[in-house]
Write a protein that holds these residues in place. Structure first.
Motif, PDB file in Angstrom:
ATOM      1  N   THR A 155       0.848  -1.193   0.000  1.00 31.67           N
ATOM      2  CA  THR A 155       0.000   0.000   0.000  1.00 31.67           C
ATOM      3  C   THR A 155       0.882   1.241   0.000  1.00 31.67           C
ATOM      4  O   THR A 155       1.714   1.418   0.893  1.00 31.67           O
ATOM      5  N   VAL A 156       0.694   2.099  -1.023  1.00 33.85           N
ATOM      6  CA  VAL A 156       1.609   3.226  -1.229  1.00 33.85           C
ATOM      7  C   VAL A 156       0.931   4.591  -1.068  1.00 33.85           C
ATOM      8  O   VAL A 156       1.564   5.622  -1.288  1.00 33.85           O
ATOM      9  N   ASP A 157      -0.343   4.595  -0.651  1.00 30.42           N
ATOM     10  CA  ASP A 157      -1.064   5.883  -0.573  1.00 30.42           C
ATOM     11  C   ASP A 157      -1.290   6.342   0.869  1.00 30.42           C
ATOM     12  O   ASP A 157      -2.130   7.182   1.136  1.00 30.42           O
ATOM     13  N   THR A 158      -0.509   5.789   1.803  1.00 27.91           N
ATOM     14  CA  THR A 158      -0.785   6.065   3.216  1.00 27.91           C
ATOM     15  C   THR A 158       0.471   6.469   4.005  1.00 27.91           C
ATOM     16  O   THR A 158       0.784   5.858   5.028  1.00 27.91           O
ATOM     17  N   PRO A 159       1.213   7.511   3.522  1.00 27.44           N
ATOM     18  CA  PRO A 159       2.324   7.990   4.357  1.00 27.44           C
ATOM     19  C   PRO A 159       1.791   8.592   5.663  1.00 27.44           C
ATOM     20  O   PRO A 159       2.451   8.566   6.697  1.00 27.44           O
ATOM     21  N   ARG A 160       0.568   9.114   5.585  1.00 26.65           N
ATOM     22  CA  ARG A 160      -0.186   9.540   6.761  1.00 26.65           C
ATOM     23  C   ARG A 160      -1.616   9.071   6.568  1.00 26.65           C
ATOM     24  O   ARG A 160      -2.035   8.826   5.441  1.00 26.65           O
ATOM     25  N   GLY A 205       2.743   7.256  14.519  1.00 27.66           N
ATOM     26  CA  GLY A 205       3.860   6.742  15.302  1.00 27.66           C
ATOM     27  C   GLY A 205       4.660   5.656  14.605  1.00 27.66           C
ATOM     28  O   GLY A 205       5.869   5.541  14.809  1.00 27.66           O
ATOM     29  N   GLN A 206       4.002   4.842  13.771  1.00 20.89           N
ATOM     30  CA  GLN A 206       4.657   3.623  13.271  1.00 20.89           C
ATOM     31  C   GLN A 206       4.965   3.590  11.778  1.00 20.89           C
ATOM     32  O   GLN A 206       5.925   2.953  11.367  1.00 20.89           O
ATOM     33  N   ILE A 207       4.120   4.232  10.960  1.00 26.56           N
ATOM     34  CA  ILE A 207       4.243   4.039   9.506  1.00 26.56           C
ATOM     35  C   ILE A 207       5.279   5.016   8.932  1.00 26.56           C
ATOM     36  O   ILE A 207       5.335   6.175   9.309  1.00 26.56           O
ATOM     37  N   ASP A 208       6.069   4.520   7.995  1.00 22.35           N
ATOM     38  CA  ASP A 208       7.211   5.284   7.479  1.00 22.35           C
ATOM     39  C   ASP A 208       6.786   6.296   6.415  1.00 22.35           C
ATOM     40  O   ASP A 208       6.395   5.919   5.314  1.00 22.35           O
ATOM     41  N   ARG A 209       6.906   7.572   6.747  1.00 23.59           N
ATOM     42  CA  ARG A 209       6.541   8.619   5.781  1.00 23.59           C
ATOM     43  C   ARG A 209       7.599   8.800   4.697  1.00 23.59           C
ATOM     44  O   ARG A 209       7.359   9.504   3.718  1.00 23.59           O
ATOM     45  N   THR A 210       8.784   8.230   4.895  1.00 21.96           N
ATOM     46  CA  THR A 210       9.840   8.404   3.888  1.00 21.96           C
ATOM     47  C   THR A 210       9.715   7.390   2.746  1.00 21.96           C
ATOM     48  O   THR A 210      10.543   7.385   1.838  1.00 21.96           O
ATOM     49  N   LEU A 211       8.701   6.528   2.819  1.00 20.29           N
ATOM     50  CA  LEU A 211       8.531   5.473   1.808  1.00 20.29           C
ATOM     51  C   LEU A 211       8.612   6.059   0.403  1.00 20.29           C
ATOM     52  O   LEU A 211       7.942   7.054   0.097  1.00 20.29           O
ATOM     53  N   SER A 212       9.452   5.457  -0.445  1.00 16.17           N
ATOM     54  CA  SER A 212       9.615   5.972  -1.810  1.00 16.17           C
ATOM     55  C   SER A 212       9.850   4.805  -2.767  1.00 16.17           C
ATOM     56  O   SER A 212       9.891   3.642  -2.349  1.00 16.17           O
ATOM     57  N   TRP A 213      10.030   5.129  -4.051  1.00 15.61           N
ATOM     58  CA  TRP A 213      10.186   4.072  -5.056  1.00 15.61           C
ATOM     59  C   TRP A 213      11.377   3.176  -4.759  1.00 15.61           C
ATOM     60  O   TRP A 213      11.361   1.998  -5.087  1.00 15.61           O
ATOM     61  N   LYS A 214      12.425   3.734  -4.123  1.00 14.53           N
ATOM     62  CA  LYS A 214      13.585   2.870  -3.849  1.00 14.53           C
ATOM     63  C   LYS A 214      13.224   1.757  -2.856  1.00 14.53           C
ATOM     64  O   LYS A 214      13.857   0.701  -2.840  1.00 14.53           O
ATOM     65  N   LYS A 230      -0.232  -0.981  -4.673  1.00 13.61           N
ATOM     66  CA  LYS A 230      -1.645  -0.666  -4.449  1.00 13.61           C
ATOM     67  C   LYS A 230      -1.800   0.796  -4.050  1.00 13.61           C
ATOM     68  O   LYS A 230      -1.239   1.236  -3.046  1.00 13.61           O
ATOM     69  N   GLY A 231      -2.568   1.546  -4.889  1.00 11.44           N
ATOM     70  CA  GLY A 231      -2.788   2.951  -4.584  1.00 11.44           C
ATOM     71  C   GLY A 231      -2.348   3.878  -5.703  1.00 11.44           C
ATOM     72  O   GLY A 231      -2.119   5.065  -5.498  1.00 11.44           O
ATOM     73  N   VAL A 232      -2.221   3.323  -6.913  1.00  7.45           N
ATOM     74  CA  VAL A 232      -1.820   4.115  -8.085  1.00  7.45           C
ATOM     75  C   VAL A 232      -3.065   4.727  -8.733  1.00  7.45           C
ATOM     76  O   VAL A 232      -4.067   4.043  -8.914  1.00  7.45           O
ATOM     77  N   HIS A 254      -7.936   3.835  -1.804  1.00  3.47           N
ATOM     78  CA  HIS A 254      -8.031   3.397  -0.405  1.00  3.47           C
ATOM     79  C   HIS A 254      -9.479   3.473   0.087  1.00  3.47           C
ATOM     80  O   HIS A 254      -9.752   3.881   1.208  1.00  3.47           O
ATOM     81  N   GLY A 255     -10.402   3.074  -0.802  1.00  6.18           N
ATOM     82  CA  GLY A 255     -11.813   3.133  -0.419  1.00  6.18           C
ATOM     83  C   GLY A 255     -12.256   4.548  -0.107  1.00  6.18           C
ATOM     84  O   GLY A 255     -13.160   4.767   0.701  1.00  6.18           O
ATOM     85  N   ALA A 256     -11.608   5.527  -0.772  1.00  3.11           N
ATOM     86  CA  ALA A 256     -11.922   6.956  -0.588  1.00  3.11           C
ATOM     87  C   ALA A 256     -11.656   7.420   0.839  1.00  3.11           C
ATOM     88  O   ALA A 256     -12.297   8.341   1.334  1.00  3.11           O
ATOM     89  N   ARG A 257     -10.682   6.791   1.489  1.00  2.93           N
ATOM     90  CA  ARG A 257     -10.404   7.078   2.898  1.00  2.93           C
ATOM     91  C   ARG A 257      -9.137   7.922   3.090  1.00  2.93           C
ATOM     92  O   ARG A 257      -8.748   8.210   4.218  1.00  2.93           O
ATOM     93  N   GLN A 258      -8.449   8.264   1.995  1.00  3.97           N
ATOM     94  CA  GLN A 258      -7.195   8.991   2.138  1.00  3.97           C
ATOM     95  C   GLN A 258      -7.346  10.448   1.682  1.00  3.97           C
ATOM     96  O   GLN A 258      -7.683  11.303   2.461  1.00  3.97           O
ATOM     97  N   LEU A 259      -7.095  10.704   0.396  1.00  7.10           N
ATOM     98  CA  LEU A 259      -7.223  12.072  -0.123  1.00  7.10           C
ATOM     99  C   LEU A 259      -8.592  12.219  -0.774  1.00  7.10           C
ATOM    100  O   LEU A 259      -8.904  11.498  -1.725  1.00  7.10           O
ATOM    101  N   ASP A 260      -9.411  13.123  -0.244  1.00  3.21           N
ATOM    102  CA  ASP A 260     -10.721  13.340  -0.853  1.00  3.21           C
ATOM    103  C   ASP A 260     -10.537  14.136  -2.150  1.00  3.21           C
ATOM    104  O   ASP A 260      -9.548  14.855  -2.312  1.00  3.21           O
TER     105      ASP A 260
END
Length: 371
Positions: A155-160, A205-214, A230-232, A254-260
């Motif tokens: 899942t790539v659409d949830t840095p926050r 607290g737990q999920i990595d916001r620095t997640l990137s293509w690398k 998932k999340g393209v 994300h089931g319309a739960r992330q960016l409106d």
């Protein structure tokens, strides 16, 4: 009451579940515009059925990443299913297996990868959130592999976490009798109560916001499993996903739960499919409630679809039997849609079988040829 379609489970779940739990499953981000649009956009796509074709035999089977399944309808990852029903992910796993299709287990499941594997045979994918502590991620991926899971859905659409206002109002947290089972031994299985949403605080607290293509490439160094991104939602990201070695893409908001105010997934699908140029399969997640929706997604180039909320709502209503029924109803509706559109196999479903609001008008009629 005789249940005749998937949507009817929503109202039953709403009656049965505590408000905090139902709202958590049902709500979207902020104004919930995208939540409505995930459904509404399907309604603006119309059929161009072909007639007088022998549809006495219909074949819905397909392969996903080399695995043969009975239909292009699969189970999306949805978190914390034991809030819906005591059997939780066990019931969903058994229902998906009985239907001959794939279940995706959420990182935030209330049953562990090992427990789900113990329910018996079945093709299962594992949805992954990348934690700040990469050792946790490595351990989790290895456990999923050992438990016989066949792919990672990253899942790539949830840095926050998106702003879900009902969760803030309800001060959502995981009920005290449940844990995020995959993280129990790592002291990450509990969710603290917070002044707003306990889940939002947990993610912060737990999920990595620095997640990137690398990191997609890093994942490929720690596992042999194919990785679905998932999340393209854009062609640009689809092209990068292909270059990064993704085995497939799941078009998801994300089931319309992330960016409106992102488009419905069915509206973003064709752009993503075109960008991949057929090099990897593209799947759709979000808003599917009818067999007609499945057909529309395939006509726009999807290799299959994933359903989320219908699974948790039917699970809440009737446990494993409910999930089985949802998969059966969608299967039956999809088969009927294929027959009435003149398609006998998935490869016969084409872009010409639908018309969308972004299509150019079709050619003006030519004079009839003499028969």
């Amino acid at each position: 009451m005789e249940i005749t379609n998937v949507t009817e489970y929503d109202a039953i779940a709403k009656q049965k579940l505590p408000k905090m739990v139902y709202d958590y499953y049902a709500s979207g981000a902020e104004d919930q515009w995208t939540l409505q649009e995930n459904r509404n956009a399907f309604a603006r796509i119309l059929f161009r059925p072909r007639i007088l074709i022998d549809v006495s035999k219909i074949d819905m089977t397909t392969t996903v990443l080399g695995f043969k399944i009975s239909m292009p309808i699969m189970v999306a990852p949805t978190a914390m299913q034991k809030m819906a029903h005591p059997d939780g992910e066990y019931a969903t796993a058994r229902a998906a297996s009985a239907a001959g299709t794939i279940m995706t287990l959420s990182s935030w499941a209330t049953s562990s990868v090992e427990e789900v594997a113990s329910t018996g045979p079945g093709i299962r994918f594992f949805q992954l959130y990348v934690y700040k502590n990469r050792n946790v991620v490595e351990q989790l991926v290895r456990r999923a592999e050992r438990a016989g899971f066949k792919a990672i859905a990253l899942t790539v659409d949830t840095p926050r976490l998106g702003r879900r206002e009902s969760d803030i109002k309800n001060r959502f947290t995981l009920p005290p009798n449940l844990t995020l089972k995959n993280f129990e031994g790592l002291d990450l299985g509990k969710m603290d109560e917070a002044a707003d949403s306990g889940l939002a605080s947990y993610v912060a607290g737990q999920i990595d916001r620095t997640l990137s293509w690398k990191d997609v490439q890093w994942l490929q160094t720690i596992t042999k499993l194919p990785i679905l991104v998932k999340g393209v939602l854009t062609g640009e990201d689809a092209r990068i996903a292909v270059q990064a070695g993704a085995a497939g893409i799941i078009v998801s908001n994300h089931g319309a739960r992330q960016l409106d105010y992102v488009p419905a997934t069915i509206s973003a699908l064709e752009e993503v499919v075109k960008a991949t140029q057929g090099r990897i399969p593209v799947f759709l997640d979000g808003g599917v409630r009818r067999g007609t929706d499945v057909f529309k997604a395939l006509a726009l180039g999807a290799s299959g679809i994933f359903i989320g909320r219908p699974v948790v709502f039917s699970l809440a209503a009737e446990g494993e039997a409910g999930v089985r029924k949802v998969l059966q109803m969608l299967r039956d509706e999809f088969e009927l849609t294929m027959a009435l559109s003149g398609c006998r196999s998935l490869k016969e479903i084409s872009r010409n079988h639908i018309t969308t609001e972004w299509d150019t008008p079709r050619d003006s009629p030519r004079p009839l040829a003499r028969l």
